[in-house]
Design a protein around this motif. Structure first.
Motif, PDB file in Angstrom:
ATOM      1  N   GLY A 336       2.288  -5.417  -4.548  1.00  0.00           N
ATOM      2  CA  GLY A 336       3.100  -4.432  -4.643  1.00  0.00           C
ATOM      3  C   GLY A 336       4.517  -4.735  -5.584  1.00  0.00           C
ATOM      4  N   GLU A 337       5.692  -4.626  -5.299  1.00  0.00           N
ATOM      5  CA  GLU A 337       6.765  -4.813  -6.340  1.00  0.00           C
ATOM      6  C   GLU A 337       6.883  -6.058  -6.921  1.00  0.00           C
ATOM      7  N   ASN A 338       6.238  -7.175  -5.968  1.00  0.00           N
ATOM      8  CA  ASN A 338       6.135  -8.534  -6.307  1.00  0.00           C
ATOM      9  C   ASN A 338       5.086  -8.780  -7.031  1.00  0.00           C
ATOM     10  N   ASN A 339       5.156  -8.745  -8.489  1.00  0.00           N
ATOM     11  CA  ASN A 339       3.822  -8.861  -9.281  1.00  0.00           C
ATOM     12  C   ASN A 339       4.332  -9.491 -10.539  1.00  0.00           C
ATOM     13  N   ASP A 340       3.663 -10.988 -10.753  1.00  0.00           N
ATOM     14  CA  ASP A 340       4.066 -11.608 -11.799  1.00  0.00           C
ATOM     15  C   ASP A 340       3.394 -11.014 -13.061  1.00  0.00           C
ATOM     16  N   GLN A 341       2.365 -10.065 -12.885  1.00  0.00           N
ATOM     17  CA  GLN A 341       1.748  -9.460 -14.196  1.00  0.00           C
ATOM     18  C   GLN A 341       1.727  -7.970 -14.041  1.00  0.00           C
ATOM     19  N   PRO A 342       3.076  -7.422 -14.508  1.00  0.00           N
ATOM     20  CA  PRO A 342       2.975  -6.122 -14.032  1.00  0.00           C
ATOM     21  C   PRO A 342       1.989  -5.144 -15.294  1.00  0.00           C
ATOM     22  N   GLY A 358     -11.979   9.306  -4.090  1.00  0.00           N
ATOM     23  CA  GLY A 358     -13.178   9.235  -3.677  1.00  0.00           C
ATOM     24  C   GLY A 358     -13.171   8.601  -2.262  1.00  0.00           C
ATOM     25  N   GLY A 359     -11.900   8.626  -1.667  1.00  0.00           N
ATOM     26  CA  GLY A 359     -12.009   8.063  -0.156  1.00  0.00           C
ATOM     27  C   GLY A 359     -11.595   6.556  -0.132  1.00  0.00           C
ATOM     28  N   VAL A 360     -11.243   5.906  -1.116  1.00  0.00           N
ATOM     29  CA  VAL A 360     -10.800   4.470  -1.209  1.00  0.00           C
ATOM     30  C   VAL A 360      -9.298   4.551  -0.650  1.00  0.00           C
ATOM     31  N   ARG A 361      -8.960   3.512   0.126  1.00  0.00           N
ATOM     32  CA  ARG A 361      -7.455   3.297   0.430  1.00  0.00           C
ATOM     33  C   ARG A 361      -7.220   2.181  -0.398  1.00  0.00           C
ATOM     34  N   ILE A 362      -5.820   2.091  -0.511  1.00  0.00           N
ATOM     35  CA  ILE A 362      -5.190   1.168  -1.429  1.00  0.00           C
ATOM     36  C   ILE A 362      -3.901   0.865  -0.635  1.00  0.00           C
ATOM     37  N   PHE A 363      -3.698  -0.411  -0.606  1.00  0.00           N
ATOM     38  CA  PHE A 363      -2.578  -1.094  -0.056  1.00  0.00           C
ATOM     39  C   PHE A 363      -1.965  -2.064  -0.810  1.00  0.00           C
ATOM     40  N   GLU A 364      -0.513  -1.948  -0.757  1.00  0.00           N
ATOM     41  CA  GLU A 364       0.286  -2.966  -1.532  1.00  0.00           C
ATOM     42  C   GLU A 364       1.016  -3.795  -0.555  1.00  0.00           C
ATOM     43  N   TYR A 365       0.814  -5.023  -1.035  1.00  0.00           N
ATOM     44  CA  TYR A 365       1.354  -6.141  -0.025  1.00  0.00           C
ATOM     45  C   TYR A 365       2.997  -6.311  -0.359  1.00  0.00           C
ATOM     46  N   ASP A 420      -2.517  -9.414   6.869  1.00  0.00           N
ATOM     47  CA  ASP A 420      -1.801  -9.075   5.455  1.00  0.00           C
ATOM     48  C   ASP A 420      -1.662  -7.660   5.504  1.00  0.00           C
ATOM     49  N   LEU A 421      -2.540  -6.941   6.160  1.00  0.00           N
ATOM     50  CA  LEU A 421      -2.393  -5.434   6.181  1.00  0.00           C
ATOM     51  C   LEU A 421      -1.275  -5.043   6.891  1.00  0.00           C
ATOM     52  N   ARG A 422      -0.643  -5.794   7.803  1.00  0.00           N
ATOM     53  CA  ARG A 422       0.391  -5.450   8.703  1.00  0.00           C
ATOM     54  C   ARG A 422       1.546  -5.247   7.888  1.00  0.00           C
ATOM     55  N   GLN A 423       1.709  -6.155   6.779  1.00  0.00           N
ATOM     56  CA  GLN A 423       2.909  -6.322   5.913  1.00  0.00           C
ATOM     57  C   GLN A 423       2.543  -5.581   4.659  1.00  0.00           C
ATOM     58  N   SER A 424       1.839  -4.607   4.674  1.00  0.00           N
ATOM     59  CA  SER A 424       1.372  -3.845   3.455  1.00  0.00           C
ATOM     60  C   SER A 424       1.737  -2.500   3.521  1.00  0.00           C
ATOM     61  N   ARG A 425       1.826  -1.600   2.557  1.00  0.00           N
ATOM     62  CA  ARG A 425       2.318  -0.339   2.408  1.00  0.00           C
ATOM     63  C   ARG A 425       1.027   0.430   1.829  1.00  0.00           C
ATOM     64  N   GLU A 426       0.498   1.660   2.506  1.00  0.00           N
ATOM     65  CA  GLU A 426      -0.568   2.267   1.787  1.00  0.00           C
ATOM     66  C   GLU A 426      -0.065   2.951   0.548  1.00  0.00           C
ATOM     67  N   TYR A 427      -0.753   3.071  -0.647  1.00  0.00           N
ATOM     68  CA  TYR A 427      -0.393   3.685  -1.779  1.00  0.00           C
ATOM     69  C   TYR A 427      -1.249   5.059  -1.768  1.00  0.00           C
ATOM     70  N   THR A 428      -0.813   6.170  -1.706  1.00  0.00           N
ATOM     71  CA  THR A 428      -1.394   7.463  -1.597  1.00  0.00           C
ATOM     72  C   THR A 428      -1.787   8.009  -2.709  1.00  0.00           C
ATOM     73  N   LEU A 429      -2.469   8.980  -2.851  1.00  0.00           N
ATOM     74  CA  LEU A 429      -2.908   9.904  -3.898  1.00  0.00           C
ATOM     75  C   LEU A 429      -1.777  10.821  -4.595  1.00  0.00           C
ATOM     76  N   GLU A 430      -0.935  11.052  -3.649  1.00  0.00           N
ATOM     77  CA  GLU A 430       0.262  11.923  -3.779  1.00  0.00           C
ATOM     78  C   GLU A 430       1.164  11.009  -4.694  1.00  0.00           C
ATOM     79  N   GLN A 431       1.217   9.746  -4.386  1.00  0.00           N
ATOM     80  CA  GLN A 431       2.338   8.871  -5.243  1.00  0.00           C
ATOM     81  C   GLN A 431       1.763   8.735  -6.502  1.00  0.00           C
ATOM     82  N   PHE A 432       0.176   8.421  -6.493  1.00  0.00           N
ATOM     83  CA  PHE A 432      -0.383   8.340  -7.985  1.00  0.00           C
ATOM     84  C   PHE A 432       0.010   9.557  -8.674  1.00  0.00           C
TER      85      PHE A 432
END
Length: 453
Positions: A336-342, A358-365, A420-432
């Motif tokens: 997620g926001e903690n990323n060493d290679q933005p 296409g139906g793939v779900r993306i989560f940001e730790y 790890d999913l419990r500590q992640s936030r889903e990134y949605t198509l609306e956010q994109f």
């Protein structure tokens, strides 16, 4: 009349003088100062070096596969590993060690308990409390008359590891070398890095994965300064394959061949896991993408991916979305926001739109940087190691991954993903779709360089 010969001679001499003055050696561009000559040589070197750095890579194919067999079918494993070694090795015990609090003590204990040989290859070793602990442990074993070999990447470690630590290991008796050192005249090697991590002790126990040997990989992912990662501890016949992977790079850099019972002892079954390694090499067909492609195409129920630097290629996006459309639960976990290679994140985020549509779900730790590189498909097939889901791992870096074909091991990997999913936030198509003009601009600028990030 007497002056005519003199005039002819003078005319001839004048013509000769003019010809000499017109020679290319006497032109202004040739008469340069020393500084100008140095600048010219450097410029020419840069012109020659840049194509070597940017264009020399492994050959990759685009994989447009259909769902014609399942992960559980007998043809799956041979198809997935066709570009590496399609024959799985049975009788292994493989443990997933969670975070630095588990894998660093286990690795250091194994080094300190070594009886004959220690072979250590890494991409990143820092001169901090973690890196020095390994340097000191390796040095102590060398002073005890064991054969200790240390192979570090010439870019990943040479700038972060102090020369004093290198000299300490050498004085203790460690055999030490860098993989593709930066001071080499072989500029074609500058961009081809060893991203592998492998530790083999006495030829009987091995560790591999994607960790770096630095303080940020320590702890238990408790804060932003301590990353989330895993490492494998391997016993059984697969250890010989990991030793062979170390040997490939060691022989290339040092010219020394490893052989004998101290390096390759007879190994008996240590467990019941069926596994194999996938190692990439320079100037060969990239072996990692076909493993990923076959796993995506064969999936019937689930594809769960955790990847630190995710910039999927168009054919990978196609395979993942086709899987999602046929009802497969496709999830990708990224930092997620903690990323060493933005910039790497920006280069890959352009693919999020098609994935999400296409139906793939993306989560940001969320808690910290997540550095795991793993894939679990239908609980039965797992892949974990150093490879990122990006063109650089596929085309340029020398990578090392382990694949495991076992349902119980797959359940452990899925449990790790779920936690790890419990500590992640889903990134949605609306956010994109709502991302800023600045984000879109950076994505557009970074995308052409995605294979170099």
């Amino acid at each position: 009349m007497a002056n005519r010969p003199h005039r002819a001679r003078d005319l001839f001499q004048e013509m000769a003088r003019r010809r000499r003055s017109d020679h290319w050696l006497n032109t202004h561009w040739w008469i340069l100062t020393l500084g100008e000559w140095i600048g010219l040589v450097l410029a020419l070197g840069a012109i020659v070096s840049l194509p070597c750095i940017l264009l020399i890579r492994r050959h990759t194919l685009e994989y447009h596969l259909e769902h014609t067999f399942a992960v559980s079918d007998p043809e799956f494993l041979g198809s997935a590993l066709a570009m590496s070694d399609p024959v799985p090795i049975e009788g292994n015990a493989i443990e997933v060690l969670q975070n630095g609090d588990e894998y660093f003590p286990a690795m250091l204990d194994a080094i300190r308990a070594a009886k004959k040989t220690v072979n250590f290859e890494a991409y990143i070793v820092y001169s901090d409390e973690i890196g020095r602990a390994f340097c000191e442990a390796l040095s102590e074993r060398a002073r005890a008359d064991l054969e200790v070999r240390v192979l570090l990447d010439g870019v990943g470690s040479s700038w972060s590891l102090n020369n004093s630590d290198v000299q300490m290991m050498k004085r203790a008796g460690c055999k030490f070398t860098y993989y593709h050192p930066t001071h080499s005249l072989r500029v074609d090697r500058t961009n081809r890095r060893s991203h592998r991590r492998v530790l083999v002790v006495d030829g009987r126990i091995a560790f591999t994965g994607g960790v770096g040997f630095a303080k940020r990989w320590g702890g238990h992912a408790q804060d932003k300064e301590h990353w989330r990662d895993v490492q494998l501890r391997v016993r059984g016949p697969l250890v010989a394959k990991l030793q062979s992977a170390f040997q490939q790079h060691w022989a290339k850099t040092s010219g020394e061949e490893l052989s004998g019972a101290d390096q390759f002892p007879g190994l008996t079954a240590a467990g019941n896991l069926k596994a194999q390694i996938v190692s990439s090499h320079s100037f060969s067909i990239a072996p990692v993408p076909p493993v990923q492609a076959v796993a995506f195409a064969a999936a019937s129920r689930r594809i769960w991916i955790t990847n630190a630097y995710c910039t999927p290629t168009p054919d990978q996006v196609e395979l993942l979305t086709k899987a999602a459309r046929r009802g497969v639960d496709v999830r990708i976990m990224v930092p997620g926001e903690n990323n060493d290679q933005p910039l790497t994140k920006s280069a890959g985020r352009g693919a999020y739109g098609k994935l999400l549509e296409g139906g793939v779900r993306i989560f940001e730790y969320q808690p910290t940087m997540i550095h795991i590189k793993s894939i679990v498909t239908d609980t039965l097939f797992s892949m974990i190691g150093s490879s990122n889901l990006d063109p650089r791992s596929a085309e340029i870096n020398e990578e090392l991954d382990v694949v495991v074909y076992d349902r119980d091991f797959g359940r452990q990997m899925e449990e790790t993903f779920t936690q790890d999913l419990r500590q992640s936030r889903e990134y949605t198509l609306e956010q994109f779709r709502r991302r800023s003009l600045w984000e879109r601009t950076v994505e557009w600028l970074a995308y052409p360089f995605r294979s170099q990030l």
